[in-house]
Structures are given as structure tokens and as C-alpha cells.
Design an enzyme around this catalytic site. Structure first.
Site, PDB file in Angstrom:
ATOM      1  N   THR A  11      -0.642  -5.404   2.956  1.00 24.23           N
ATOM      2  CA  THR A  11      -0.990  -6.323   4.047  1.00 24.23           C
ATOM      3  C   THR A  11       0.142  -6.414   5.070  1.00 24.23           C
ATOM      4  O   THR A  11       1.255  -5.944   4.828  1.00 24.23           O
ATOM      5  CB  THR A  11      -1.271  -7.734   3.493  1.00 24.23           C
ATOM      6  OG1 THR A  11      -0.065  -8.253   2.906  1.00 24.23           O
ATOM      7  CG2 THR A  11      -2.369  -7.703   2.448  1.00 24.23           C
ATOM      8  N   ASP A  12      -0.173  -7.015   6.219  1.00 24.49           N
ATOM      9  CA  ASP A  12       0.847  -7.230   7.241  1.00 24.49           C
ATOM     10  C   ASP A  12       0.757  -8.662   7.763  1.00 24.49           C
ATOM     11  O   ASP A  12      -0.053  -9.453   7.282  1.00 24.49           O
ATOM     12  CB  ASP A  12       0.738  -6.176   8.345  1.00 24.49           C
ATOM     13  CG  ASP A  12      -0.576  -6.269   9.126  1.00 24.49           C
ATOM     14  OD1 ASP A  12      -1.099  -7.386   9.317  1.00 24.49           O
ATOM     15  OD2 ASP A  12      -1.068  -5.220   9.558  1.00 24.49           O
ATOM     16  N   ALA A  13       1.609  -8.993   8.736  1.00 22.02           N
ATOM     17  CA  ALA A  13       1.723 -10.365   9.216  1.00 22.02           C
ATOM     18  C   ALA A  13       0.453 -10.868   9.899  1.00 22.02           C
ATOM     19  O   ALA A  13       0.315 -12.072  10.139  1.00 22.02           O
ATOM     20  CB  ALA A  13       2.933 -10.503  10.149  1.00 22.02           C
ATOM     21  N   ALA A  14      -0.492  -9.973  10.213  1.00 17.33           N
ATOM     22  CA  ALA A  14      -1.786 -10.424  10.734  1.00 17.33           C
ATOM     23  C   ALA A  14      -2.665 -10.975   9.605  1.00 17.33           C
ATOM     24  O   ALA A  14      -3.761 -11.474   9.848  1.00 17.33           O
ATOM     25  CB  ALA A  14      -2.491  -9.287  11.472  1.00 17.33           C
ATOM     26  N   GLY A  15      -2.192 -10.865   8.353  1.00 18.48           N
ATOM     27  CA  GLY A  15      -2.891 -11.463   7.222  1.00 18.48           C
ATOM     28  C   GLY A  15      -3.895 -10.536   6.564  1.00 18.48           C
ATOM     29  O   GLY A  15      -4.517 -10.898   5.561  1.00 18.48           O
TER      30      GLY A  15
END
Lengths: 135, 135, 135, 135
Positions: A11-15
Site C-alpha cells: 500500500t501507499d499513503a493514498a491508503g
């Protein structure tokens, strides 16, 4: 068919899953099916005489995926010539209800890794192709 | 234009870059150009009202890349509608002689991240699109 | 106990697993055990009121691992205080004969993710700690 | 000294950098310093006669890092014997004000990659050690 859980590292900081992680999951399914046919992964990927690199990939993202999601990857292979094949993937979420998450394709060409010239696919890959091809 | 060095983590046991690392490099170039336009990366990727996820990506691999290789990523953007754009990338090795390593494309759609409905691209992205579009 | 196969993406051009992939595998085992206790991964990692970040990690590498290797990750947890715990991992290859591949540890502290102040571990994590602690 | 921007791929759904990305950044700094000494990265990491794998790593996380953050990695090396050295890293944010984000260490041992027996560090690495050691 290959099952997989979306992990925090995917995953990344965009969720949601970072966009390349779906292609990595597809490659895991590819590796899993090769190993199931009896191909040794270590020697397959570091064979000094034969390499089968990916020359093209594409992917469509239909729904977002989140940490903890359960996924199934279904695929079929398509022999294009004696030196080339494609793998077509469908990624399906099985977390709550079944939903098509994405579709992807990778095209692979058999070469000599030094000269980069094309050469026929080895017999074990040809057998794998017969096993996973649609009629 | 974005410059980058291929790192050990980008490579795999076949001795070359793992196939998704070229797409990650393209995304770095995208992030770099957004930041250069004054867009704050942290709030951009975790905005609760607007997300611009990738809905399609494709990539062609023309030459292998190795740990330590120097690369330049050139790109142009193409506005498709008030909710959608594409970024076209060319990855060029500058290590010894200049050579085209690969080409890629990502298509992005602006949505509300909760409802997943399309919405117009925000003004800062529209300004970025004007800056990077070809005439 | 968590089982895992080393994938091509885990490896690097030295032909073995890239050094951080063993820590990623350990984190997968951690996520797997949390999910098995009924904790929802998506909300756990994006809870706006409680985060339990890793504040320290260490790892010893005893043997190299290769693409296709089968691994088992065994772990125990150790409660340090009402705000802090450690997870100790042993990574064992089951590929040919059983061999200890590496050992690792991660230390986690419960905080408010905005103020970064410590706070007591939530009840579901306390239950997970009791389940996985050695007597 | 090595400068770096935190990228979306480094982050996870908790909104901050995934815990292993700081170690990957440290390894980038290590690779950068080797290349600056004239060592060829491609042959260094796939040398059939000499490998210098990491046998231990540890890291302390002092502050969270976010997508877009600018970082500087400072390091010193410490020769332990003719077969072994350590690299000590400090990761400093330069985004708004300067702040120590984390500290890490990797220990490397020179071996024959086939026999796994220790052997003396090659002369180019010995020169690199002299260049980066503190007095």
C-alpha cells in the site's frame, strides 16, 4: 489460480495498493505456476544460456484494494510463436463479495541473455504453456 | 526530465531491473514534476476530497538495465477531458551511449475517493497539465 | 507461524534476497497474526486515533536465500509496558533441509498519530499480545 | 552525504514511510559512495569470486517521514578486521527544519559467494574504507 493477501508494504499513503503491486502479484502467480510444473525457480531466473524477459506489460485498475484484502489471481497463457508467449491475468477480490479488481497482461520473449538474440522456448516452458493454455 | 540511478533494490536475480521498477521510476518523475509545480506531495496523495488514481498503465521494455545505470526519464502529458489525463514516458540510458530503454504510459482519472465518482481535475493539476503538455 | 515463498521481486542482482526483504517477510507474519486475531488490517493501519509504529528493528542474516525457497517464520511477542512491545522472529528455510536463515526483532510503541504522544495499547492488541506471548 | 526525496512507493497506508524504506535509502547512499570511488556497481554486486553481504542491520526510527520529504543521509564507515566493516548512517530531514529522522547500521563481511568462506576485502573496498572512515 493463486491466492494472496494485500500487505502493508503493497500500500501507499493514498491508503490503497501502489499501482505496481498488482503486477508484482501477477508475477507471483506466474512463478507459482512455473514451480508447480516442477521448474526450479533459482536456476530458471539465473540461467546463463536462456532468459525469458518481459518485453511488454499492461494493466487496468478497476477497483481500489486495501491492506488485508484477499485476492485470487486467475490466468491463462497464450503461445504466440516458438519464442514468445503472453500471460493474461484477472485479479479478483474475495474479501467481502467477489469483484474484478484488475486485468493485466505480460508478454515474454525467449533469448540468449548475452547476445540478446531470440531462441526457441525450452521444453519445460513449452510443457508449462500446454498445461495453462486455453484449449 | 528526471534523472535516476538504477539501485540494487531495483534489480532481481536475473541480474537486471525487475520489470515493475521502470514504472516506479516513471512515477518518481511524475511526482518530481508535480512538486516542481509547487504541489505538496504529502497533501496531494492523502487528500480526502480528491484522488487521481492510475486506471491504466503499459510499458514496453527495449533493453535491459543494470545496477548503477544512469537514466533520464522524459515525459509529456496529454489532457483527455476535464477529468482524465495521460502521461507518456521515455526512459533513456545515459550510462555509456544514449539508448532508449523503454516506453511507458499511465492514465489518471480524477475522482472523489469515497464515492469513486469522477470530478474535474483541480486547478493546480490543470496548471501542471498546461505546463507539461506538448503545444 | 507463517509460511512464505521467496519471490523474484525479493531478490537482487547478487542472486539472493535483498537485505530488507527478510524484514518485510517478518512484517507479513505480524500482519497475518493480527488478522488471525480478528483485527481488521485496513482500519488498524489507518486509525486516526491510534498508531503503533516500529521504533526499532534489527536483523541478523545467517544464510543466503534464493528465489523459490520455502520459509517458515516463527515469532513470539514480549510486552514491555502498557505502551510498548517487541516481536522476535526466527526465519527458517524448509526448502531442502531445515535451516535457520535469520533472526529479527521489531519494537512497537503505541501513540496518538497526531500528537505523537504515547498512549496505552488498545484492548484488541493487548489480547493479541496475550495470545502470542511465551508464558 | 546523499540526498533523497521520499517517494509514494516508500510510503504505506499509515501515511508515512514503510519501515524498511529507510534501510533502502541507506543502501542507496552506500551504493552512491562506492560508485563515487570508481567501483562499477554492476560487476561489484555480481562478482562470482567476491561478495560482501550484509550480516547484520539495525535501525532506530525517531520521527515519521512523509511523501515529498527531503532527506540527507550522512554516514561513516568503521573497519572491524580485514574481512569485515560497518557503515553507520544518520538520516536527517531537510524538508522544513533540520531534524534527525533515524539512525541505522549495516555490518558487511567479505566472502567467497560459493564456499561462503571469509576472505580479505578487495583493494578497491579497502580504499573506499580509508576514504570514508573517521580519522
Amino acid at each position: 489460480m493463486y491466492t494472496r493477501t494485500v500487505r502493508l508494504r503493497d500500500t501507499d499513503a493514498a491508503g490503497v495498493s501502489y499501482f505496481t503491486s498488482i503486477l508484482e502479484s501477477c508475477h507471483e502467480a506466474y512463478e507459482d505456476s512455473l514451480a508447480a510444473t516442477g521448474i526450479d525457480m533459482r536456476s530458471f531466473f539465473s540461467n546463463p544460456e536462456t532468459a525469458i524477459p518481459i518485453v511488454h506489460a499492461h494493466v487496468d485498475f478497476l477497483k481500489p484494494t486495501f491492506c488485508g484484502d484477499q485476492q485470487v489471481i486467475r490466468f491463462t497463457v497464450n503461445s504466440l510463436s516458438e519464442t514468445e508467449f503472453e500471460v493474461h491475468y484477472e485479479i479478483v477480490s474475495t474479501h467481502k463479495s467477489e469483484a474484478l479488481i484488475g486485468k493485466a497482461m505480460t508478454r515474454h520473449v525467449c533469448i540468449n541473455p548475452i547476445s540478446r538474440d531470440r531462441k526457441p522456448l525450452p521444453e519445460d516452458i513449452a510443457a508449462w504453456l500446454r498445461r495453462w493454455s486455453i484449449a
